[in-house]
Design a protein around this motif. Sequence first.
Motif, PDB file in Angstrom:
ATOM      1  N   VAL A  91     -15.738  16.617 -30.409  1.00  0.00           N
ATOM      2  CA  VAL A  91     -14.972  17.683 -29.783  1.00  0.00           C
ATOM      3  C   VAL A  91     -13.611  17.767 -30.459  1.00  0.00           C
ATOM      4  O   VAL A  91     -12.955  16.751 -30.677  1.00  0.00           O
ATOM      5  CB  VAL A  91     -14.818  17.431 -28.264  1.00  0.00           C
ATOM      6  CG1 VAL A  91     -13.976  18.512 -27.625  1.00  0.00           C
ATOM      7  CG2 VAL A  91     -16.182  17.352 -27.618  1.00  0.00           C
ATOM      8  N   ILE A  92     -13.203  18.980 -30.795  1.00  0.00           N
ATOM      9  CA  ILE A  92     -11.926  19.197 -31.466  1.00  0.00           C
ATOM     10  C   ILE A  92     -11.019  19.988 -30.535  1.00  0.00           C
ATOM     11  O   ILE A  92     -11.428  21.013 -29.980  1.00  0.00           O
ATOM     12  CB  ILE A  92     -12.130  19.946 -32.791  1.00  0.00           C
ATOM     13  CG1 ILE A  92     -12.963  19.080 -33.722  1.00  0.00           C
ATOM     14  CG2 ILE A  92     -10.811  20.317 -33.428  1.00  0.00           C
ATOM     15  CD1 ILE A  92     -13.316  19.713 -35.016  1.00  0.00           C
ATOM     16  N   ASP A  93      -9.792  19.505 -30.364  1.00  0.00           N
ATOM     17  CA  ASP A  93      -8.815  20.175 -29.531  1.00  0.00           C
ATOM     18  C   ASP A  93      -8.471  21.515 -30.164  1.00  0.00           C
ATOM     19  O   ASP A  93      -8.063  21.562 -31.327  1.00  0.00           O
ATOM     20  CB  ASP A  93      -7.568  19.295 -29.400  1.00  0.00           C
ATOM     21  CG  ASP A  93      -6.527  19.909 -28.488  1.00  0.00           C
ATOM     22  OD1 ASP A  93      -6.900  20.719 -27.622  1.00  0.00           O
ATOM     23  OD2 ASP A  93      -5.341  19.579 -28.635  1.00  0.00           O
ATOM     24  N   PRO A  94      -8.607  22.638 -29.439  1.00  0.00           N
ATOM     25  CA  PRO A  94      -8.343  23.938 -30.049  1.00  0.00           C
ATOM     26  C   PRO A  94      -6.872  24.191 -30.365  1.00  0.00           C
ATOM     27  O   PRO A  94      -6.560  24.991 -31.242  1.00  0.00           O
ATOM     28  CB  PRO A  94      -8.855  24.937 -29.012  1.00  0.00           C
ATOM     29  CG  PRO A  94      -8.907  24.190 -27.740  1.00  0.00           C
ATOM     30  CD  PRO A  94      -9.102  22.755 -28.086  1.00  0.00           C
ATOM     31  N   VAL A  95      -5.964  23.496 -29.695  1.00  0.00           N
ATOM     32  CA  VAL A  95      -4.536  23.712 -29.932  1.00  0.00           C
ATOM     33  C   VAL A  95      -4.063  22.961 -31.176  1.00  0.00           C
ATOM     34  O   VAL A  95      -3.433  23.538 -32.071  1.00  0.00           O
ATOM     35  CB  VAL A  95      -3.714  23.286 -28.694  1.00  0.00           C
ATOM     36  CG1 VAL A  95      -2.230  23.432 -28.956  1.00  0.00           C
ATOM     37  CG2 VAL A  95      -4.126  24.105 -27.491  1.00  0.00           C
ATOM     38  N   THR A  96      -4.372  21.665 -31.260  1.00  0.00           N
ATOM     39  CA  THR A  96      -3.874  20.855 -32.369  1.00  0.00           C
ATOM     40  C   THR A  96      -4.854  20.757 -33.525  1.00  0.00           C
ATOM     41  O   THR A  96      -4.458  20.440 -34.638  1.00  0.00           O
ATOM     42  CB  THR A  96      -3.554  19.423 -31.893  1.00  0.00           C
ATOM     43  OG1 THR A  96      -4.759  18.833 -31.383  1.00  0.00           O
ATOM     44  CG2 THR A  96      -2.484  19.429 -30.817  1.00  0.00           C
ATOM     45  N   ARG A  98      -7.207  18.520 -33.746  1.00  0.00           N
ATOM     46  CA  ARG A  98      -7.517  17.104 -33.972  1.00  0.00           C
ATOM     47  C   ARG A  98      -8.682  16.682 -33.084  1.00  0.00           C
ATOM     48  O   ARG A  98      -8.835  17.185 -31.969  1.00  0.00           O
ATOM     49  CB  ARG A  98      -6.291  16.250 -33.654  1.00  0.00           C
ATOM     50  CG  ARG A  98      -5.178  16.519 -34.638  1.00  0.00           C
ATOM     51  CD  ARG A  98      -3.901  15.769 -34.382  1.00  0.00           C
ATOM     52  NE  ARG A  98      -3.944  14.671 -33.469  1.00  0.00           N
ATOM     53  CZ  ARG A  98      -2.913  14.294 -32.732  1.00  0.00           C
ATOM     54  NH1 ARG A  98      -1.778  14.942 -32.809  1.00  0.00           N
ATOM     55  NH2 ARG A  98      -2.994  13.262 -31.929  1.00  0.00           N
ATOM     56  N   PRO A  99      -9.515  15.748 -33.551  1.00  0.00           N
ATOM     57  CA  PRO A  99     -10.635  15.285 -32.713  1.00  0.00           C
ATOM     58  C   PRO A  99     -10.128  14.518 -31.501  1.00  0.00           C
ATOM     59  O   PRO A  99      -9.143  13.781 -31.591  1.00  0.00           O
ATOM     60  CB  PRO A  99     -11.441  14.394 -33.644  1.00  0.00           C
ATOM     61  CG  PRO A  99     -10.544  14.050 -34.768  1.00  0.00           C
ATOM     62  CD  PRO A  99      -9.523  15.132 -34.874  1.00  0.00           C
ATOM     63  N   CYS A 100     -10.796  14.724 -30.363  1.00  0.00           N
ATOM     64  CA  CYS A 100     -10.361  14.055 -29.136  1.00  0.00           C
ATOM     65  C   CYS A 100     -11.575  13.590 -28.351  1.00  0.00           C
ATOM     66  O   CYS A 100     -12.681  14.079 -28.536  1.00  0.00           O
ATOM     67  CB  CYS A 100      -9.499  14.992 -28.289  1.00  0.00           C
ATOM     68  SG  CYS A 100     -10.341  16.481 -27.767  1.00  0.00           S
ATOM     69  N   THR A 103      -9.137  12.926 -22.592  1.00  0.00           N
ATOM     70  CA  THR A 103      -7.765  13.403 -22.640  1.00  0.00           C
ATOM     71  C   THR A 103      -6.941  12.728 -23.731  1.00  0.00           C
ATOM     72  O   THR A 103      -5.743  12.953 -23.831  1.00  0.00           O
ATOM     73  CB  THR A 103      -7.070  13.148 -21.283  1.00  0.00           C
ATOM     74  OG1 THR A 103      -7.134  11.749 -20.990  1.00  0.00           O
ATOM     75  CG2 THR A 103      -7.752  13.929 -20.177  1.00  0.00           C
ATOM     76  N   SER A 104      -7.575  11.897 -24.549  1.00  0.00           N
ATOM     77  CA  SER A 104      -6.831  11.203 -25.604  1.00  0.00           C
ATOM     78  C   SER A 104      -7.382  11.581 -26.975  1.00  0.00           C
ATOM     79  O   SER A 104      -8.565  11.900 -27.124  1.00  0.00           O
ATOM     80  CB  SER A 104      -6.922   9.685 -25.414  1.00  0.00           C
ATOM     81  OG  SER A 104      -8.279   9.283 -25.500  1.00  0.00           O
ATOM     82  N   TYR A 105      -6.504  11.553 -27.959  1.00  0.00           N
ATOM     83  CA  TYR A 105      -6.894  11.862 -29.329  1.00  0.00           C
ATOM     84  C   TYR A 105      -7.511  10.627 -29.986  1.00  0.00           C
ATOM     85  O   TYR A 105      -7.127   9.499 -29.710  1.00  0.00           O
ATOM     86  CB  TYR A 105      -5.677  12.313 -30.145  1.00  0.00           C
ATOM     87  CG  TYR A 105      -5.121  13.629 -29.672  1.00  0.00           C
ATOM     88  CD1 TYR A 105      -5.837  14.798 -29.851  1.00  0.00           C
ATOM     89  CD2 TYR A 105      -3.882  13.697 -29.055  1.00  0.00           C
ATOM     90  CE1 TYR A 105      -5.338  16.008 -29.414  1.00  0.00           C
ATOM     91  CE2 TYR A 105      -3.376  14.906 -28.613  1.00  0.00           C
ATOM     92  CZ  TYR A 105      -4.105  16.060 -28.799  1.00  0.00           C
ATOM     93  OH  TYR A 105      -3.616  17.255 -28.369  1.00  0.00           O
TER      94      TYR A 105
END
Length: 130
Positions: A91-96, A98-100, A103-105
């Motif tokens: 899963v990739i955070d759409p804002v940053t 980065r893979p997460c 709730t943590s990267y």
Amino acid sequence: MSVPRSSVHAKWIVGKVIGTAMQKTAKVRVTRLVLDPYLLKYFNKRKTYFAHDALQQCTVGDIVLLKALPAPRTKHVKHELAEIIFKVGRVIDPVTGRPCAGTSYLESPVSLETNHLTKNLEELSISSEQ
């Protein structure tokens, strides 16, 4: 002339795969928020769909996009797998971007900064040698 009608209301559905035990079929759970008119509070309403997965590429936990078929394939299978939006664990955070996980990267910001700084130092050392 009659036009063939779809037997489902929603043409495109996003859900989570909860089972792949059947051949070329994925069991997908879709969660919606429904407003209770008396309490004026939203509650989760879940529905399970069976989707045709011709390539058997789904695994349990994937987030998928389903497309309604014009006619049902079988008694229960009325959708087909259109796309795997997120593979489980990727899963990739759409804002940053980065893979997460939850709730943590997965990559800590400190390691990203040190990698960036080392690249800058390498570029500076290369340019100073010339």
